[in-house]
Design a protein around this motif. Structure first.
Motif, PDB file in Angstrom:
ATOM      1  N   LEU A 185      -2.627   5.547   8.314  1.00  0.00           N
ATOM      2  CA  LEU A 185      -3.028   6.891   7.908  1.00  0.00           C
ATOM      3  C   LEU A 185      -1.969   7.508   7.005  1.00  0.00           C
ATOM      4  CD1 LEU A 185      -5.092   9.241   8.399  1.00  0.00           C
ATOM      5  CD2 LEU A 185      -3.630   9.927  10.301  1.00  0.00           C
ATOM      6  N   ASN A 186      -0.705   7.402   7.406  1.00  0.00           N
ATOM      7  CA  ASN A 186       0.384   7.943   6.590  1.00  0.00           C
ATOM      8  C   ASN A 186       0.447   7.256   5.233  1.00  0.00           C
ATOM      9  OD1 ASN A 186       2.862   9.676   6.461  1.00  0.00           O
ATOM     10  ND2 ASN A 186       3.865   7.701   6.239  1.00  0.00           N
ATOM     11  N   ALA A 187       0.286   5.932   5.205  1.00  0.00           N
ATOM     12  CA  ALA A 187       0.315   5.197   3.932  1.00  0.00           C
ATOM     13  C   ALA A 187      -0.870   5.582   3.047  1.00  0.00           C
ATOM     14  CB  ALA A 187       0.311   3.692   4.199  1.00  0.00           C
ATOM     15  N   ALA A 188      -2.054   5.726   3.653  1.00  0.00           N
ATOM     16  CA  ALA A 188      -3.251   6.072   2.885  1.00  0.00           C
ATOM     17  C   ALA A 188      -3.139   7.446   2.228  1.00  0.00           C
ATOM     18  CB  ALA A 188      -4.478   6.030   3.789  1.00  0.00           C
ATOM     19  N   LEU A 189      -2.338   8.338   2.839  1.00  0.00           N
ATOM     20  CA  LEU A 189      -2.223   9.709   2.341  1.00  0.00           C
ATOM     21  C   LEU A 189      -0.963   9.927   1.502  1.00  0.00           C
ATOM     22  CD1 LEU A 189      -3.481  11.644   5.496  1.00  0.00           C
ATOM     23  CD2 LEU A 189      -4.760  10.933   3.475  1.00  0.00           C
ATOM     24  N   GLY A 190      -0.269   8.833   1.162  1.00  0.00           N
ATOM     25  CA  GLY A 190       0.854   8.947   0.235  1.00  0.00           C
ATOM     26  C   GLY A 190       2.229   8.889   0.861  1.00  0.00           C
ATOM     27  N   GLY A 191       2.320   8.549   2.145  1.00  0.00           N
ATOM     28  CA  GLY A 191       3.622   8.407   2.785  1.00  0.00           C
ATOM     29  C   GLY A 191       4.122   6.977   2.727  1.00  0.00           C
ATOM     30  N   THR A 192       5.313   6.743   3.283  1.00  0.00           N
ATOM     31  CA  THR A 192       5.902   5.401   3.332  1.00  0.00           C
ATOM     32  C   THR A 192       6.344   5.085   4.756  1.00  0.00           C
ATOM     33  OG1 THR A 192       8.164   6.138   2.839  1.00  0.00           O
ATOM     34  CG2 THR A 192       6.736   5.631   0.955  1.00  0.00           C
ATOM     35  N   GLU A 220      -4.170  -7.721   5.084  1.00  0.00           N
ATOM     36  CA  GLU A 220      -4.524  -6.791   4.017  1.00  0.00           C
ATOM     37  C   GLU A 220      -6.007  -6.419   3.991  1.00  0.00           C
ATOM     38  OE1 GLU A 220      -2.991  -7.948   0.239  1.00  0.00           O
ATOM     39  OE2 GLU A 220      -0.904  -7.771   0.886  1.00  0.00           O
ATOM     40  N   LYS A 221      -6.890  -7.310   4.439  1.00  0.00           N
ATOM     41  CA  LYS A 221      -8.315  -6.961   4.432  1.00  0.00           C
ATOM     42  C   LYS A 221      -8.578  -5.763   5.338  1.00  0.00           C
ATOM     43  CE  LYS A 221     -10.660 -11.162   2.988  1.00  0.00           C
ATOM     44  NZ  LYS A 221     -11.774 -12.107   3.288  1.00  0.00           N
ATOM     45  N   ARG A 222      -7.916  -5.745   6.471  1.00  0.00           N
ATOM     46  CA  ARG A 222      -8.071  -4.582   7.354  1.00  0.00           C
ATOM     47  C   ARG A 222      -7.470  -3.336   6.723  1.00  0.00           C
ATOM     48  NH1 ARG A 222      -5.995  -3.801  13.660  1.00  0.00           N
ATOM     49  NH2 ARG A 222      -6.527  -1.584  13.759  1.00  0.00           N
ATOM     50  N   ASP A 223      -6.306  -3.474   6.070  1.00  0.00           N
ATOM     51  CA  ASP A 223      -5.681  -2.334   5.391  1.00  0.00           C
ATOM     52  C   ASP A 223      -6.631  -1.719   4.371  1.00  0.00           C
ATOM     53  OD1 ASP A 223      -3.350  -2.925   6.798  1.00  0.00           O
ATOM     54  OD2 ASP A 223      -2.434  -4.006   5.133  1.00  0.00           O
ATOM     55  N   GLY A 233       7.783   2.341  11.418  1.00  0.00           N
ATOM     56  CA  GLY A 233       7.631   3.767  11.706  1.00  0.00           C
ATOM     57  C   GLY A 233       7.583   4.548  10.411  1.00  0.00           C
ATOM     58  N   ILE A 234       7.253   5.819  10.520  1.00  0.00           N
ATOM     59  CA  ILE A 234       7.134   6.659   9.323  1.00  0.00           C
ATOM     60  C   ILE A 234       8.519   6.924   8.737  1.00  0.00           C
ATOM     61  CG2 ILE A 234       6.567   8.973   8.503  1.00  0.00           C
ATOM     62  CD1 ILE A 234       4.138   8.927  10.315  1.00  0.00           C
ATOM     63  N   LYS A 235       8.649   6.624   7.453  1.00  0.00           N
ATOM     64  CA  LYS A 235       9.882   6.920   6.722  1.00  0.00           C
ATOM     65  C   LYS A 235       9.719   8.227   5.954  1.00  0.00           C
ATOM     66  CE  LYS A 235      11.061   4.076   3.366  1.00  0.00           C
ATOM     67  NZ  LYS A 235      11.677   2.907   2.653  1.00  0.00           N
ATOM     68  N   LYS A 236       8.787   8.275   5.012  1.00  0.00           N
ATOM     69  CA  LYS A 236       8.453   9.519   4.305  1.00  0.00           C
ATOM     70  C   LYS A 236       7.086   9.965   4.768  1.00  0.00           C
ATOM     71  CE  LYS A 236       6.708  10.437  -0.012  1.00  0.00           C
ATOM     72  NZ  LYS A 236       6.595  10.185  -1.469  1.00  0.00           N
ATOM     73  N   LEU A 237       7.014  11.182   5.288  1.00  0.00           N
ATOM     74  CA  LEU A 237       5.758  11.704   5.798  1.00  0.00           C
ATOM     75  C   LEU A 237       4.844  12.089   4.636  1.00  0.00           C
ATOM     76  CD1 LEU A 237       4.321  12.440   8.471  1.00  0.00           C
ATOM     77  CD2 LEU A 237       5.334  14.724   8.252  1.00  0.00           C
ATOM     78  N   ALA A 238       3.564  11.740   4.744  1.00  0.00           N
ATOM     79  CA  ALA A 238       2.587  12.097   3.713  1.00  0.00           C
ATOM     80  C   ALA A 238       2.527  13.620   3.555  1.00  0.00           C
ATOM     81  CB  ALA A 238       1.217  11.547   4.081  1.00  0.00           C
ATOM     82  N   PHE A 262       0.810  -1.213   0.000  1.00  0.00           N
ATOM     83  CA  PHE A 262       0.000   0.000   0.000  1.00  0.00           C
ATOM     84  C   PHE A 262       0.846   1.268   0.000  1.00  0.00           C
ATOM     85  CE2 PHE A 262      -2.860  -3.266   1.708  1.00  0.00           C
ATOM     86  CZ  PHE A 262      -3.845  -3.186   0.739  1.00  0.00           C
ATOM     87  N   TYR A 263       2.164   1.122   0.106  1.00  0.00           N
ATOM     88  CA  TYR A 263       3.041   2.271  -0.129  1.00  0.00           C
ATOM     89  C   TYR A 263       4.142   1.907  -1.130  1.00  0.00           C
ATOM     90  CZ  TYR A 263       5.342   0.092   3.988  1.00  0.00           C
ATOM     91  OH  TYR A 263       5.907  -0.775   4.890  1.00  0.00           O
TER      92      TYR A 263
END
Length: 241
Positions: A120-127, A90-93, A181-186, A76-77
């Motif tokens: 949340l970060n992955a859904a908004l385009g972060g990694t 993945e179903k929960r994702d 943890g967050i690598k690239k912030l959305a 998803f990222y």
């Protein structure tokens, strides 16, 4: 005035248990439900539904809570899973990502906790770092603590310009139960707190207060310390409602 309603997305018990109805039981953490209740929020637990679109749930609640749980799937990222990644589901994702996107379109507040901040970060385009101990040499703090999960083990510094600062002050010790943890912030998020090895520990919406999330588990900490976080969430729900 009726209480604001917050949907809490369910985790799924995948262990081979008996009786059979507990083998794939959906559940939410009782301490989290209690924390929301103390803040005057009516929590409802929602599980993914193979026979309905996630968007069909959104009219039933005023705000969304994304609790802890398994690692978000790296697909998803845009990454392949590393050998060291923990369990994924993945179903929960898929369910949570669709709920996040719909809530943002509809102006419904979101609170993320631990995994909730990551999805949340992955859904908004972060990694994400899939496993910080293997991937991020700067992360020297023990983020997957060996102490009991309700014990605060490391310090976080809260950004003075953040909305979180008005709730929790300059910083505090928190519990820590995450390997990713967050690598690239959305792009639509901003860091609200960091641990002293630079790992992002809280995020907020860049342009408004619709979204907030923390990496620790406030529901397992001292209510006197963490209830202000849930009361602030209640205030956000009432304002947007």
């Amino acid at each position: 005035m009726s209480k604001p309603i917050a949907a809490v997305t369910a985790d799924t018990l995948l262990a081979d248990m008996k009786p059979i109805n507990q083998k794939m039981a959906d559940y939410a953490p009782r301490p989290l439900l209690n924390a929301l209740g103390r803040a005057g929020i009516l929590p409802i637990v929602i599980a993914y539904d193979d026979y309905a679109d996630p968007e069909e749930f959104v009219d039933t609640f005023d705000a969304l809570v994304l609790p802890g749980g398994p690692n978000p799937s790296p697909r998803f990222y845009g990454e392949e899973p590393l050998w060291c990644i923990g369990p994924t589901y993945e179903k929960r994702d898929i369910f949570e990502i669709a709920l996040i996107q719909t809530c943002l379109k509809r102006g419904k507040p979101i609170l993320g906790i631990c995994r909730g901040m990551q999805i949340l970060n992955a859904a908004l385009g972060g990694t994400l770092w899939q496993d910080m101990s293997a991937q991020n040499p700067k992360a020297f703090i023990q983020h997957m603590q060996k102490a009991p999960g309700n014990i605060a083990t490391h310090y976080v510094d809260i950004e003075k310009e953040s909305r979180l600062h008005s709730i929790l002050g300059d910083g505090l010790y928190v519990n820590s139960r995450h390997r990713e943890g967050i690598k690239k912030l959305a792009p639509s998020l901003t860091a609200a707190a960091r641990s002293r090895d630079g790992v992002i520990e809280a995020v907020e919406g860049r342009d408004n207060d619709l979204v907030a999330a923390v990496q620790w588990h406030p529901e397992n900490m001292d209510p006197a310390l963490m209830d202000p976080l849930f009361h602030a969430f209640a205030d956000r729900i009432i304002r947007y409602k």
